[in-house]
Design a protein around this motif. Structure first.
Motif, short mmCIF file in Angstrom:
data_model
loop_
_atom_site.label_atom_id
_atom_site.label_comp_id
_atom_site.label_asym_id
_atom_site.label_seq_id
_atom_site.Cartn_x
_atom_site.Cartn_y
_atom_site.Cartn_z
N SER A 20 0.85 -1.19 0.00
CA SER A 20 0.00 0.00 0.00
C SER A 20 0.89 1.24 0.00
CB SER A 20 -0.90 0.00 1.24
OG SER A 20 -1.68 1.18 1.29
N THR A 21 0.65 2.14 -0.94
CA THR A 21 1.49 3.33 -1.05
C THR A 21 0.76 4.44 -1.79
OG1 THR A 21 3.59 4.20 -1.92
CG2 THR A 21 2.56 2.41 -3.15
N VAL A 22 1.11 5.68 -1.48
CA VAL A 22 0.59 6.82 -2.22
C VAL A 22 1.44 7.11 -3.44
CG1 VAL A 22 -0.46 7.89 -0.19
CG2 VAL A 22 1.88 8.51 -0.84
N ASP A 23 2.58 6.44 -3.56
CA ASP A 23 3.50 6.68 -4.67
C ASP A 23 2.91 6.19 -5.98
OD1 ASP A 23 4.98 7.28 -2.44
OD2 ASP A 23 6.76 6.17 -3.04
N GLY A 24 3.29 6.84 -7.06
CA GLY A 24 2.82 6.39 -8.36
C GLY A 24 2.91 7.49 -9.39
N LEU A 25 2.76 7.12 -10.65
CA LEU A 25 2.77 8.07 -11.75
C LEU A 25 1.40 8.73 -11.83
CD1 LEU A 25 4.64 9.09 -14.03
CD2 LEU A 25 3.63 7.32 -15.51
N GLU A 26 1.32 9.97 -11.42
CA GLU A 26 0.03 10.67 -11.37
C GLU A 26 -0.39 11.16 -12.75
OE1 GLU A 26 0.48 13.70 -8.39
OE2 GLU A 26 0.17 12.27 -6.77
N PHE A 27 0.60 11.57 -13.55
CA PHE A 27 0.32 12.05 -14.91
C PHE A 27 1.44 11.57 -15.82
CE2 PHE A 27 -1.89 15.09 -12.24
CZ PHE A 27 -3.11 15.24 -12.88
N GLY A 28 1.13 11.40 -17.10
CA GLY A 28 2.14 11.07 -18.08
C GLY A 28 2.16 9.59 -18.45
N ASP A 29 3.03 9.28 -19.40
CA ASP A 29 3.17 7.94 -19.96
C ASP A 29 4.52 7.38 -19.55
OD1 ASP A 29 3.56 5.69 -21.56
OD2 ASP A 29 2.52 6.57 -23.27
N ALA A 30 4.54 6.20 -18.95
CA ALA A 30 5.77 5.58 -18.46
C ALA A 30 6.75 5.27 -19.58
CB ALA A 30 5.45 4.31 -17.69
N SER A 31 6.27 5.17 -20.82
CA SER A 31 7.16 4.83 -21.94
C SER A 31 7.83 6.06 -22.57
CB SER A 31 6.39 4.06 -23.02
OG SER A 31 5.39 4.89 -23.59
N THR A 32 7.49 7.23 -22.11
CA THR A 32 8.05 8.48 -22.65
C THR A 32 9.55 8.56 -22.41
OG1 THR A 32 5.96 9.66 -22.32
CG2 THR A 32 7.94 11.00 -22.55
N VAL A 33 10.29 8.97 -23.42
CA VAL A 33 11.74 9.19 -23.25
C VAL A 33 11.94 10.49 -22.46
CG1 VAL A 33 13.90 9.68 -24.44
CG2 VAL A 33 12.34 7.94 -25.34
N VAL A 34 12.75 10.44 -21.43
CA VAL A 34 12.94 11.57 -20.54
C VAL A 34 13.96 12.55 -21.13
CG1 VAL A 34 13.69 12.31 -18.25
CG2 VAL A 34 12.36 10.20 -18.52
N THR A 35 13.55 13.81 -21.25
CA THR A 35 14.44 14.86 -21.76
C THR A 35 15.03 15.70 -20.64
OG1 THR A 35 12.55 16.37 -22.03
CG2 THR A 35 13.17 15.02 -23.93
N GLY A 36 14.43 15.64 -19.48
CA GLY A 36 14.92 16.40 -18.33
C GLY A 36 14.06 16.10 -17.12
N ILE A 37 14.67 16.16 -15.94
CA ILE A 37 13.97 15.83 -14.70
C ILE A 37 14.08 16.99 -13.72
CG2 ILE A 37 13.91 14.26 -12.71
CD1 ILE A 37 15.21 12.13 -14.49
N VAL A 38 12.99 17.25 -13.04
CA VAL A 38 12.97 18.20 -11.93
C VAL A 38 12.51 17.47 -10.68
CG1 VAL A 38 11.63 20.12 -10.92
CG2 VAL A 38 12.70 20.37 -13.17
N THR A 39 13.24 17.63 -9.58
CA THR A 39 12.76 17.14 -8.29
C THR A 39 12.27 18.34 -7.49
OG1 THR A 39 14.88 17.33 -7.10
CG2 THR A 39 14.47 15.29 -8.32
N ALA A 40 11.24 18.11 -6.69
CA ALA A 40 10.65 19.20 -5.91
C ALA A 40 9.89 18.62 -4.73
CB ALA A 40 9.72 20.04 -6.78
#
Length: 263
Positions: A20-40
């Motif tokens: 049980s967790t609140v973690d997860g992909l809230e928006f977007g497609d997991a197969s998308t190639v990442v061009t940049g990441i922001v942590t906040a």
């Protein structure tokens, strides 16, 4: 090239799968190639706009996007603020990953490690517990510790309960919403603490315990940083960790402005 799923797999790798967790992909497609990441700390609208401006297409946020620990089923989905923010997210196609429970279950706690590093206390004696870390620093007054914390975390103010001239060396650190009585009050006695530094908690619990303790002439004090200020260092530390794991992906931490003002 790394996909969103590649990043998420790496982030959750140190922890056994949680039932049980609140973690997860809230928006977007997991197969998308990442061009940049922001942590906040949180994907506020300001953070969203800054992330898009620098070309990031994945935000890794510690707290939920829509003002609730449990994002599912919030009753304000027709609220105009909610709808405008949601529209920005959907139109941009940006992915938002909630990274809360897994990060707290790192060994040691990923948020706590960032806080200790930012405070410059990693060289001191530290005992890590599941919900807190006990740090022994050179003896100083509560006032001086508060000044140190403000300077190191770039905080305009903290709230203090107790005698600010009291000497202290044994400190309990509790990030986020762990400053309530259930965790903090037993910790004072079990770890023989002079001072607890926490993010936040109910004001009628630990602050009132410390008030009574001081009235009884016991050496106890409490410093409240604010929830975001206690956890942002962990997300800053996470950005460095992701850079090491994915050196070809631009990664940056974005700090949100402090939501409260002193007037």
């Amino acid at each position: 090239m790394s996909t969103v799923q590649d990043i998420l797999n790496k982030l959750t790798e140190p922890v056994e799968p949680l039932a049980s967790t609140v973690d997860g992909l809230e928006f977007g497609d997991a197969s998308t190639v990442v061009t940049g990441i922001v942590t906040a700390f949180m994907a506020t609208q300001e953070v969203l706009e800054q992330a898009l401006a620098v070309g990031a297409n994945l935000i890794i946020a510690h707290e939920g996007t829509f003002y609730s620990h449990q994002n599912k089923g919030v009753p304000w989905r027709e609220n105009p603020v909610y709808r405008r923010k949601q529209a920005l997210i959907q139109e941009s196609g940006i992915a938002i990953y909630r990274f809360h429970d897994y990060l707290h279950r790192y060994q040691p706690d990923g948020i706590m490690i960032g806080l200790l590093q930012e405070l410059g206390w990693t060289s001191y004696k530290i005992e890590h517990r599941p919900s807190a870390s006990i740090v022994t620093i050179p003896t100083n007054t509560v006032r001086e510790v508060a000044k140190w914390v403000k300077r190191k975390l770039d905080i305009p103010y903290v709230r203090v309960v107790g005698d600010i001239s009291m000497p202290c060396s044994q400190i309990g650190l509790l990030a986020g919403y762990r400053g309530g009585g259930t965790l903090s009050i037993p910790l004072f006695e079990e770890a023989n603490l002079d001072l607890v530094i926490a993010g936040e908690g109910p004001e009628w619990e630990t602050p009132e315990y410390v008030r009574d303790a001081v009235h009884q002439r016991r050496r106890k004090a409490l410093i409240l940083l604010g929830h975001a200020y206690s956890e942002e260092p962990g997300m800053k530390h996470l950005a460095k960790r992701i850079k090491d794991g994915f050196p070809g992906v631009p990664v940056r931490f974005i700090s949100g402005k402090h939501v409260f003002q002193v007037v």
